[in-house]
Design a protein around this motif. Structure first.
Motif, short mmCIF file in Angstrom:
data_model
loop_
_atom_site.label_atom_id
_atom_site.label_comp_id
_atom_site.label_asym_id
_atom_site.label_seq_id
_atom_site.Cartn_x
_atom_site.Cartn_y
_atom_site.Cartn_z
N UNK A 37 88.35 32.20 13.83
CA UNK A 37 89.05 31.34 12.88
C UNK A 37 89.74 32.17 11.80
N UNK A 38 90.89 31.73 11.36
CA UNK A 38 91.56 32.37 10.23
C UNK A 38 90.74 32.03 8.98
N UNK A 39 90.93 32.76 7.88
CA UNK A 39 90.19 32.43 6.65
C UNK A 39 90.39 30.97 6.22
N UNK A 40 91.59 30.46 6.36
CA UNK A 40 91.86 29.07 5.97
C UNK A 40 91.12 28.11 6.90
N UNK A 41 91.16 28.37 8.22
CA UNK A 41 90.46 27.52 9.19
C UNK A 41 88.95 27.57 8.96
N UNK A 92 66.15 35.25 9.97
CA UNK A 92 66.84 35.31 8.68
C UNK A 92 68.25 34.71 8.69
N UNK A 93 68.96 34.79 9.80
CA UNK A 93 70.34 34.29 9.86
C UNK A 93 70.46 32.96 10.58
N UNK A 94 69.41 32.50 11.23
CA UNK A 94 69.51 31.35 12.13
C UNK A 94 70.02 30.07 11.48
N UNK A 95 69.71 29.85 10.22
CA UNK A 95 70.17 28.64 9.56
C UNK A 95 71.39 28.87 8.68
N UNK A 96 72.03 30.01 8.83
CA UNK A 96 73.15 30.35 7.95
C UNK A 96 74.45 29.70 8.40
N UNK A 97 75.35 29.59 7.46
CA UNK A 97 76.68 29.06 7.77
C UNK A 97 77.41 30.00 8.71
N UNK A 98 77.19 31.31 8.56
CA UNK A 98 77.85 32.28 9.44
C UNK A 98 77.51 32.03 10.91
N UNK A 99 76.24 31.72 11.18
CA UNK A 99 75.84 31.41 12.56
C UNK A 99 76.55 30.16 13.04
N UNK A 100 76.65 29.14 12.17
CA UNK A 100 77.33 27.91 12.58
C UNK A 100 78.80 28.16 12.86
N UNK A 101 79.44 29.01 12.07
CA UNK A 101 80.85 29.34 12.33
C UNK A 101 80.97 30.04 13.68
N UNK A 102 80.07 30.97 13.96
CA UNK A 102 80.09 31.67 15.25
C UNK A 102 79.90 30.69 16.41
N UNK A 103 78.97 29.74 16.25
CA UNK A 103 78.75 28.74 17.30
C UNK A 103 79.98 27.86 17.50
N UNK A 104 80.65 27.52 16.43
CA UNK A 104 81.87 26.71 16.51
C UNK A 104 82.98 27.48 17.21
N UNK A 130 82.61 29.89 19.34
CA UNK A 130 82.21 29.98 20.75
C UNK A 130 82.54 28.67 21.47
N UNK A 131 82.29 27.55 20.79
CA UNK A 131 82.60 26.25 21.37
C UNK A 131 84.10 26.07 21.62
N UNK A 132 84.92 26.61 20.74
CA UNK A 132 86.37 26.53 20.94
C UNK A 132 86.79 27.30 22.19
N UNK A 133 86.02 28.34 22.52
CA UNK A 133 86.32 29.15 23.70
C UNK A 133 85.79 28.52 24.99
N UNK A 134 84.54 28.02 24.95
CA UNK A 134 83.92 27.57 26.20
C UNK A 134 83.74 26.06 26.34
N UNK A 135 84.07 25.29 25.28
CA UNK A 135 83.99 23.84 25.37
C UNK A 135 82.62 23.25 25.12
N UNK A 136 81.63 24.08 24.76
CA UNK A 136 80.29 23.57 24.45
C UNK A 136 79.99 23.89 22.98
N UNK A 137 79.84 22.83 22.19
CA UNK A 137 79.61 22.99 20.75
C UNK A 137 78.16 22.71 20.41
N UNK A 138 77.59 23.58 19.60
CA UNK A 138 76.24 23.39 19.08
C UNK A 138 76.35 23.32 17.56
#
Length: 123
Positions: free
Chosen positions: A3-7, A63-75, A77-85
């Motif tokens: 994602x871009x910084x704005x996205x 330590x990172x599992x509940x972080x926003x950074x992890x959620x951004x990474x999961x999102x 990944x979902x944009x790439x493979x079609x599966x969102x967590x």
């Protein structure tokens, strides 16, 4: 996809809106469980029609599992493979234990330990 910084900022704002809605509204929380795509759309998160969505309420330990950074990474990944967590933990529990008499005496006596660096308000 990265994602871009704005996205990223837009996604984080919308994800935060979904978290707050899930924590403050039992009705929204139920919709999130029954129709996550529609509930997330209410929060501004539009997902592709052919994608799958999982809502994870029990966040893995780490330590990172509940972080926003992890959620951004999961999102991303979902944009790439079609599966969102989406990690939407249960309502955070606040420790409501009462202060002891000695705790109250320390506060009343001004016996507070400042956690910031020395400055004009702490000296």
């Amino acid at each position: 996809m990265t994602l871009s910084p704005k996205e990223r900022a837009e996604f984080v704002n919308n994800y935060t809106r979904a978290l707050i809605s899930a924590w403050s509204s039992e009705e929204f929380s139920q919709r999130l469980a029954q129709d996550p795509r529609a509930a997330l759309a209410e929060s501004g998160i539009e997902l592709p029609a052919n994608s799958t969505v999982d809502i994870v309420r029990a966040i893995p330990d780490g330590p990172r599992e509940g972080s926003v950074d992890i959620q951004v990474e999961l999102y991303e990944r979902g944009l790439e493979n079609g599966h969102f967590e989406f990690r939407i933990p249960e309502v955070p529990q606040v420790d409501t234990a009462e202060l002891s008499e000695s705790d109250l005496e320390g506060v009343a006596a001004g016996d507070i330990n400042c956690c910031c660096c020395p400055c004009c308000c702490c000296t």
